[in-house]
Design a protein around this motif. Structure first.
Motif, short mmCIF file in Angstrom:
data_model
loop_
_atom_site.label_atom_id
_atom_site.label_comp_id
_atom_site.label_asym_id
_atom_site.label_seq_id
_atom_site.Cartn_x
_atom_site.Cartn_y
_atom_site.Cartn_z
N GLU A 46 1.83 8.48 -7.57
CA GLU A 46 2.38 7.47 -8.47
C GLU A 46 2.07 6.06 -7.96
OE1 GLU A 46 6.61 7.54 -9.21
OE2 GLU A 46 6.38 6.27 -10.98
N GLY A 54 15.92 8.18 -20.13
CA GLY A 54 14.47 8.46 -20.10
C GLY A 54 14.12 9.62 -19.17
N THR A 55 12.94 10.17 -19.33
CA THR A 55 12.53 11.26 -18.46
C THR A 55 12.23 10.74 -17.05
OG1 THR A 55 10.25 11.02 -19.18
CG2 THR A 55 11.57 12.65 -20.30
N ALA A 56 11.83 9.49 -16.97
CA ALA A 56 11.54 8.92 -15.65
C ALA A 56 12.67 8.02 -15.16
CB ALA A 56 10.23 8.13 -15.69
N ASN A 57 13.19 7.18 -16.07
CA ASN A 57 14.22 6.21 -15.67
C ASN A 57 15.39 6.19 -16.63
OD1 ASN A 57 12.77 4.83 -13.40
ND2 ASN A 57 11.30 4.44 -15.03
N GLY A 87 6.91 2.41 -19.48
CA GLY A 87 6.21 2.12 -18.21
C GLY A 87 4.73 2.46 -18.25
N LYS A 106 -1.39 5.23 -8.84
CA LYS A 106 -1.47 4.91 -10.27
C LYS A 106 -1.05 3.46 -10.53
CE LYS A 106 1.83 6.37 -13.01
NZ LYS A 106 2.66 7.34 -13.75
N GLY A 111 7.57 8.61 -19.13
CA GLY A 111 7.17 9.52 -18.07
C GLY A 111 6.68 10.84 -18.65
N1 LIG Z 1 2.50 -0.61 -13.39
C1 LIG Z 1 2.45 0.63 -13.87
N2 LIG Z 1 1.27 1.18 -14.23
C2 LIG Z 1 1.22 2.43 -14.72
N3 LIG Z 1 2.30 3.23 -14.90
C3 LIG Z 1 3.50 2.73 -14.57
C4 LIG Z 1 3.65 1.41 -14.03
N4 LIG Z 1 4.97 1.20 -13.77
C5 LIG Z 1 5.62 2.33 -14.13
N5 LIG Z 1 4.74 3.27 -14.60
C6 LIG Z 1 5.03 4.62 -15.07
O1 LIG Z 1 5.86 4.57 -16.20
C7 LIG Z 1 6.60 5.80 -16.29
C8 LIG Z 1 8.06 5.50 -16.55
O2 LIG Z 1 8.18 4.79 -17.72
P1 LIG Z 1 9.57 4.78 -18.53
O3 LIG Z 1 9.34 4.01 -19.76
O4 LIG Z 1 10.67 4.37 -17.64
O5 LIG Z 1 9.69 6.35 -18.85
P2 LIG Z 1 10.90 7.16 -19.49
O6 LIG Z 1 11.31 6.41 -20.71
O7 LIG Z 1 10.31 8.50 -19.79
O8 LIG Z 1 11.99 7.22 -18.48
C9 LIG Z 1 6.41 6.53 -14.97
O9 LIG Z 1 5.50 7.60 -15.16
C10 LIG Z 1 5.81 5.46 -14.08
O10 LIG Z 1 4.95 6.01 -13.09
#
Ligand SMILES: Nc1ncnc2c1ncn2[C@@H]1O[C@H](COP(=O)(O)OP(=O)(O)O)[C@@H](O)[C@H]1O
Ligand SMILES: [Mg+2]
Length: 342
Positions: free
Chosen positions: A211, A16-19, A293, A214, A163
């Motif tokens: 973050e 993922g772009t974030a995780n 997320g 958020k 993300g």
């Molecule tokens: N409780 C929450 N409320 C809002 N955003 C969240 C929460 N928990 C995680 N995120 C956001 O979700 C994103 C990551 O989601 P994820 O599905 O892991 O992304 P990716 O698949 O791109 O890696 C990040 O931008 C993070 O800040």
């Protein structure tokens, strides 16, 4: 089972772009932010994942933190390969081995990535001694992870808010019928909050703080059933340059995020309008599923439901829906061969 199968390890990756999440032996054994920290002078990786994340915004001249997959595309091939390599090497059962096992991998990729990027993901996997490599599109993996039987002649709409990108897809008979990817997701929400704090509170805050705001008090609408309390946010005063804090409410954040959420709403409406009528009829009955997320943003499900007049459900453990789905396909490659890109 072949004679050498005991030397092969099965691995499912959600890049993922974030995780980045990895399933091995049926368990999630890696769940880390997709970040690396590099020594600029030597080019050596000094930290990855959580450890690198802690360094974000706190580095000095000779260290750089990189998010190799920023904005839904692979921005830095070399760093992303090194990152995955390290994650895999550190999986306990693999670390124990005396030899480098060959790997059978299913890798989940954003549906918007180009052929060149797909090739690069494959090349990276081959460098890690992967003998069998399958790719799967993110919304498909999310659907499987949510528990939808994707092979049925029945339409389902999945929205994965990660993300870098929001991926919207209508799935039926094991294929993606129509989809749309927009570069508005968690990172943009975080930037909106930084921008709001700068312009409305004269407060300069870091990305990590934004973050946290958020997650603590983020909202997609001011009309929440269980609104969070106000929060104190620390940063630097733009005028005086001194450290300072400001009190912020979820209502303000809902305002700050409104424009970005409108763009997601528009993309959802557009995808719905392109859905063939028989599948639209199915979606009318089944509703919309959210994963990723970003779907945990308070009130987002309610807002989308109001906009579309459809029931909207957030997946159980939305951050892991994609890797769960990827892991399920890995266990039954034969059943899922039509959704896997060899
Ligand atoms: N409780 C929450 N409320 C809002 N955003 C969240 C929460 N928990 C995680 N995120 C956001 O979700 C994103 C990551 O989601 P994820 O599905 O892991 O992304 P990716 O698949 O791109 O890696 C990040 O931008 C993070 O800040
Ligand atoms: Mg994802």
């Amino acid at each position: 089972m072949g004679f050498f199968d005991f030397m092969t390890e099965d691995i499912a990756i959600d890049l993922g772009t974030a995780n980045t999440l990895i399933i091995h032996d049926g368990k999630v054994c890696v769940d880390q932010p997709s970040i690396v920290a590099k020594d600029i002078a030597t080019g050596k990786i000094i930290a990855i994942g959580k450890e690198a994340n802690m360094m974000q915004g706190k580095t000095h001249g000779s260290i750089q933190t990189i998010r190799p997959l920023k904005d839904g595309v692979i921005a830095d091939f070399e760093a992303s390969e090194q990152m995955i390599k390290e994650f895999i090497k550190n999986i306990p059962t693999i670390k124990k081995k005396f030899w480098t096992p060959s790997l059978r991998m299913v890798i989940c990729i954003p549906s918007g990535i180009t052929e060149v990027e797909k090739r690069a993901v494959r090349d990276s996997a081959e460098h890690m001694n992967a003998k069998e490599i399958y790719l799967i599109h993110e919304p498909m993996a999310a659907a499987i992870g949510i528990g939808i039987d994707i092979t049925q002649p029945k339409g389902n709409m999945i929205i994965d808010i990660g993300g870098g990108t929001t991926e919207i897809a209508v799935i039926a008979l094991g294929g993606i019928v129509c989809d749309k990817s927009v570069k508005v997701a968690g990172d943009v929400f975080t930037n909106d909050i930084s921008y709001y704090m700068r312009t409305q509170h004269n407060l300069h805050i870091g990305e990590r703080t934004a973050e946290v705001v958020k997650i603590e008090i983020g909202a997609a609408t001011e009309d929440l059933d269980n609104p969070p309390e106000e929060m104190l946010v620390q940063g630097r005063d733009l005028l005086s340059g001194k450290p300072k804090q400001a009190q912020v409410s979820y209502r303000e954040i809902a305002k700050a995020l409104d424009k970005s959420i409108l763009r997601i709403e528009d993309a959802v409406m557009e995808t719905l309008s392109q859905t063939p009528p028989e599948l639209a009829a199915d979606i009318y009955n089944t509703g919309i599923y959210l994963a990723g997320g970003g779907s945990m943003l308070r009130g987002l499900d309610k807002r989308l439901s109001r906009k579309t007049d459809l029931p909207v459900y957030v997946a159980e453990d939305p951050l892991r829906a994609v890797v769960r789905g990827t892991g399920i396909t890995l266990k039954d490659l034969e059943k899922y061969k039509t959704v896997l890109l060899k």
